[in-house]
Design an enzyme around this catalytic site. Sequence first.
Site, mmCIF file in Angstrom:
data_model
loop_
_atom_site.group_PDB
_atom_site.id
_atom_site.type_symbol
_atom_site.label_atom_id
_atom_site.label_comp_id
_atom_site.label_asym_id
_atom_site.label_seq_id
_atom_site.Cartn_x
_atom_site.Cartn_y
_atom_site.Cartn_z
ATOM 1 N N ASP A 208 41.917 31.532 36.631
ATOM 2 C CA ASP A 208 43.048 31.280 37.516
ATOM 3 C C ASP A 208 43.492 29.831 37.309
ATOM 4 O OD1 ASP A 208 42.655 33.815 38.789
ATOM 5 O OD2 ASP A 208 41.061 32.905 39.990
ATOM 6 N N ASP A 247 44.835 35.262 34.536
ATOM 7 C CA ASP A 247 44.407 35.920 35.765
ATOM 8 C C ASP A 247 45.360 35.495 36.884
ATOM 9 O OD1 ASP A 247 42.944 37.504 37.462
ATOM 10 O OD2 ASP A 247 41.113 36.343 37.350
ATOM 11 N N ASP A 251 44.038 32.102 43.493
ATOM 12 C CA ASP A 251 43.199 33.108 44.138
ATOM 13 C C ASP A 251 42.312 32.426 45.179
ATOM 14 O OD1 ASP A 251 44.345 35.033 42.604
ATOM 15 O OD2 ASP A 251 42.510 35.685 41.606
ATOM 16 N N ARG A 303 51.030 40.945 44.029
ATOM 17 C CA ARG A 303 50.106 40.031 44.711
ATOM 18 C C ARG A 303 50.791 38.733 45.136
ATOM 19 N NH1 ARG A 303 44.369 40.522 41.332
ATOM 20 N NH2 ARG A 303 44.220 42.795 41.423
#
Length: 430
Positions: A208, A247, A251, A303
């Site tokens: 990430d 990714d 997150d 997301r």
Amino acid sequence: MRKRHLVVALGLLGMLCVPAHAEARDISRETLAPNDGWAAAAGGTTGGAAADDAHVYTVTDRAGLVRALDGGSDTPKIIKIAGTIDANTDDDGDRLDCADYTTDGYSLRKYLAAYDPRTWGAAKPSGPQEEARQASAARQAERVVLPVGSNTTIVGLGSKAVLKGGSLQVSDADNVIIRNLELRDAYDCFPVWQPNTGGLGDWKTAYDTLWLRGATHVWVDHITASDKGHPDEKEPTYFARNYLRHDGLLDITNGSDLVTVSWSRFADHDKAMLIGNGDTATGDRGKLRVTLHHNEFESVVQRAPRVRFGQVHLYNNRYVVPDDAHDYRYSVGVSTESAIHAENNAFHTPGHIEAADLVKSWNGTALHQSGTLFNGYPVDLLAIHNAYNSGSERDLTADVGWTPTLHTKIDSAEAADREVARGAGAGRTP
């Protein structure tokens, strides 16, 4: 001559009239304002504001950044990033590419041949090529994973501070501020193939751009995060799946808590923001309290965010789906035991995307929403979700079990939409 003298005189007068504090602002010492989201709870978030002069650094390359981060130590520190820092560089500052990390005979061609589902089947990859991939991946991780410790402020200087290729990881740390910084292209050279006995399987990547893992009291403000340089949409397809290289952009997982993300821009990416990483992670109950306000999500496939367990206040955000976005899936993901309180958000989409597409639910039970604008018109996302997804997804209730109290003024979606378009992202701190 008289006109030139007048101009000079006016210029000098302007200099004299500048307030004494105008050039004294140092955003690296600024702390989160009271009531500004969940990160303001339980003592607030101050980052490295208490750092002494010996622990204030201005860094211009990876080596300097690594020294300043001090292995993720808890010592109060302020790190100012000037210009562009490339994480994929050696200790001398020379550029590294994927070939430089490759070891033990790994090659993508051999890897694809070894684990082709038609011959390998649905078992997890193992054997020489998977071992070589892991060894190669470890070499890249040594360069690009950058641990951030407690009591740290990282701030970009000016309007063009960039960290590219790196993965900032705030793991089991408390009291961190990251501001005014562009985070770009956390590119994984060695994705792993994950077979799926019930479907096609998928490629999984490691990095990430910013990962909060067991982190508490974190303020992320005026960052820009994207895949700029290596968009996944231009990657090839292997085993009938896109060969992903990135990714998440941000997150927030593994029991992270008390986080505020404000005035930031997330763009040109597939899976932008995951809050809570597993349906069975019941230890996340009572944590993952996150505020997202005045952020822009542009050209994001999904997301934005997807939430499990957390109490998430989602207000005054701006969503932009471009006309050519044929792979768009959803924006707000309502997953296991999530409690999203969404207020006054604005969505802009092309004609082939409907309001019913904006919310998707997996095992979720509730979503509070109010003040939503969809292409300039007020809509009730909850009612639309329940009406259009009846049978394919369970109906959601409006009772999420809590009401946000930690927030500054909440603007109308229309007003916030304009302000976010002008002010969100790196280089735009007021």
